[in-house]
Design a protein around this motif. Structure first.
Motif, PDB file in Angstrom:
ATOM      1  N   SER A 141       0.837  -1.204   0.000  1.00 21.97           N
ATOM      2  CA  SER A 141       0.000   0.000   0.000  1.00 21.97           C
ATOM      3  C   SER A 141       0.873   1.256   0.000  1.00 21.97           C
ATOM      4  CB  SER A 141      -0.903  -0.020   1.235  1.00 21.97           C
ATOM      5  OG  SER A 141      -0.126  -0.338   2.362  1.00 21.97           O
ATOM      6  N   SER A 178       0.347   4.829  -3.806  1.00 19.53           N
ATOM      7  CA  SER A 178      -1.050   5.271  -3.822  1.00 19.53           C
ATOM      8  C   SER A 178      -1.678   4.888  -5.164  1.00 19.53           C
ATOM      9  CB  SER A 178      -1.131   6.779  -3.626  1.00 19.53           C
ATOM     10  OG  SER A 178      -0.521   7.404  -4.739  1.00 19.53           O
ATOM     11  N   GLU A 179      -2.972   4.822  -5.204  1.00 25.56           N
ATOM     12  CA  GLU A 179      -3.657   4.458  -6.446  1.00 25.56           C
ATOM     13  C   GLU A 179      -3.313   5.446  -7.559  1.00 25.56           C
ATOM     14  OE1 GLU A 179      -5.258   1.803  -7.542  1.00 25.56           O
ATOM     15  OE2 GLU A 179      -4.707   0.937  -5.612  1.00 25.56           O
ATOM     16  N   ALA A 180      -3.081   6.696  -7.137  1.00 27.70           N
ATOM     17  CA  ALA A 180      -2.788   7.739  -8.127  1.00 27.70           C
ATOM     18  C   ALA A 180      -1.474   7.449  -8.854  1.00 27.70           C
ATOM     19  CB  ALA A 180      -2.717   9.105  -7.440  1.00 27.70           C
ATOM     20  N   THR A 181      -0.394   7.168  -8.059  1.00 23.78           N
ATOM     21  CA  THR A 181       0.887   6.867  -8.701  1.00 23.78           C
ATOM     22  C   THR A 181       0.776   5.577  -9.504  1.00 23.78           C
ATOM     23  OG1 THR A 181       1.430   6.437  -6.400  1.00 23.78           O
ATOM     24  CG2 THR A 181       2.942   7.842  -7.628  1.00 23.78           C
ATOM     25  N   ARG A 182       0.063   4.622  -8.922  1.00 28.65           N
ATOM     26  CA  ARG A 182      -0.037   3.316  -9.560  1.00 28.65           C
ATOM     27  C   ARG A 182      -0.684   3.443 -10.951  1.00 28.65           C
ATOM     28  NH1 ARG A 182       0.273  -1.839  -6.975  1.00 28.65           N
ATOM     29  NH2 ARG A 182       0.284  -0.851  -4.952  1.00 28.65           N
TER      30      ARG A 182
END
Lengths: 106, 336
Positions: free
Chosen positions: B128, B131-135
């Motif tokens: 985790s 972050s979803e954003a970077t991912r």
């Protein structure tokens, strides 16, 4: 590395040479061989003893028990006049051999 | 010094007890003692000094000639097939095996480090921390891809080291298959050296086993503590590969040297019988491990279940033992 086959013919002469000045005992002779060859040649103990034995039987060496100053009793080997003569013969032979071999292998 | 004296006693055990033989023995022991004392005073350890004295002793046959007892020293030759190895050749072989062991150890360390790094990337991929954003900005399977790339690169490096370490310039591969015959002084020298190497072997094995157990434990503990969360399992497998990367070179470097002594002395895992057995299984061991490796990589890449697929290795190792013993059982039955 030195091949023992090549040097074998001259082990006896090397030992006679090292005893020209004064009598000496086994380990000292072996040490002189290693030191003078800068460690490039180490004579094995069995080779050295075999040579002593052979040279004595041929009358080139004489052995006696001697004591180092403050040390242990050791067998010393001494050159006989016959041994000195033999050394000179072998030396002449070697110089000739060297000269000839060097004409071919350079 | 006692080792040297018992070595000499051993050498002379089969000689007739004549005055001349006794004198030779006394003289030799004096020379060896002098050399030993000199080496000790130069700061060599007990083992180093004894090793050098014994390796520079020479050959009893040479002595026997001048003592006129050649016939007694000559070992009775039977019609058994053997290869004769000189002290010089034996010494060179041990040296080259030490060098090979080093190269192969480096290769193995690189290989398992590659696997370890792959696990690290897979762990990150399942973490985790990102972050979803970077991912979402990264291409799909980006981290896994980098990990696999590094693994392939490390395989290439490892193969280079394996090849370098596996090259034999001489007939030494015969030592694994044929009965090796040595003169008695070389044999005694190797026995001494093998003995001197033993503490290192034991140490390396003990440390290596402890490390691997630690690695396996880390998987169990991580998955128990974190309810089998992928991130922690990958982390556990990563620790296992790290431990293997340290442990396997420890086994190999000490083990190969010990095996080299066993091959020359025809003892341990290399008695004549085992050498013959090994020659039989050698034909299948190359293809077998090649297949296992290919299977492991294929399974791992297709399913991406890296946290499970490592199980191939322990199973393959046990299966190989079983296959080898079946082959040998069949071969010995045929001979009867």
């Amino acid at each position: 590395m030195i091949s023992s086959d090549v040097i074998r013919g001259y082990t006896d002469t090397i030992i006679l040479y090292l005893l020209l000045d004064k009598p000496n005992y086994g380990y000292e002779v072996s040490k002189m061989i290693s030191d003078r060859s800068d460690g490039k040649y180490t004579m094995k103990e069995t080779t050295l003893y075999s040579a002593f034995n052979r040279l004595e039987k041929n009358g080139y060496l004489r052995s006696f028990a001697g004591t180092e100053t403050g040390g242990k009793t050791r067998t010393y080997y001494e050159l006989t006049p016959l041994g000195r003569e033999h050394y000179e013969t072998k030396k002449a032979e070697w110089l000739l051999t060297k000269e000839v071999v060097e004409k071919f292998i350079q | 010094m006692e080792t040297i004296l018992s070595y000499l006693d051993n050498m002379f055990a089969h000689m007739p007890k004549t005055a001349e033989v006794n004198r030779a023995k006394k003289e030799l022991s004096q020379m060896m003692e002098d050399k030993y004392n000199q080496l000790r005073s130069e700061g060599k350890t007990e083992n180093e000094a004894v090793g050098q004295v014994i390796s520079e002793f020479g050959n009893l046959n040479e002595l026997a000639e001048v003592l006129g007892i050649s016939s007694q020293v000559q070992e009775a030759t039977d019609d058994q097939h053997y290869i004769l190895v000189s002290q010089n050749e034996a010494e060179q072989y041990i040296e080259s095996q030490k060098k090979s062991a080093k190269l192969i150890s480096i290769g193995l360390a690189v290989l398992f480090s590659g696997l370890m790094i792959l696990m690290l990337f897979l762990a990150l991929d399942n973490s985790s921390f990102l972050s979803e954003a970077t991912r979402s900005k990264l291409p799909e399977d980006f981290l896994g891809g980098i990990g696999v790339g590094i693994l392939l690169f490390s395989i290439a490096i490892a193969v280079y080291f394996f090849i370098q370490g596996g090259i034999n310039h001489d007939r030494s591969d015969l030592f694994e298959r044929e009965y090796v015959k040595l003169d008695s002084s070389t044999k005694a020298m190797l026995q001494f050296e093998k003995q001197a190497h033993l503490p290192k072997l034991r140490n390396n094995i003990a440390i290596g086993v402890a490390l691997i157990l630690l690695g396996v434990a880390s998987i169990v503990i991580f998955s128990a503590l974190f309810n089998g969360a992928d991130f922690y399992i990958f982390l556990g497998v990563m620790v296992l590969f790290l431990m293997i990367a340290i442990a396997i070179p420890l086994f190999v470097s000490a083990g190969m040297v010990d095996s080299a002594y066993e091959k020359l002395l025809n003892i341990g895992d290399y008695t004549l019988e085992k050498k013959q057995a090994q020659a039989r299984t050698a034909k299948i061991s190359g293809p077998y491990w090649g297949l296992v490796t290919a299977g492991y990589l294929a399974w791992s890449f297709i399913t991406n279940d890296w946290q499970t697929t490592w199980i191939v290795w322990p199973i393959a190792a046990v299966a190989f033992g079983a296959i080898a013993s079946i082959i040998n059982a069949m071969a010995t039955r045929k001979e009867r």
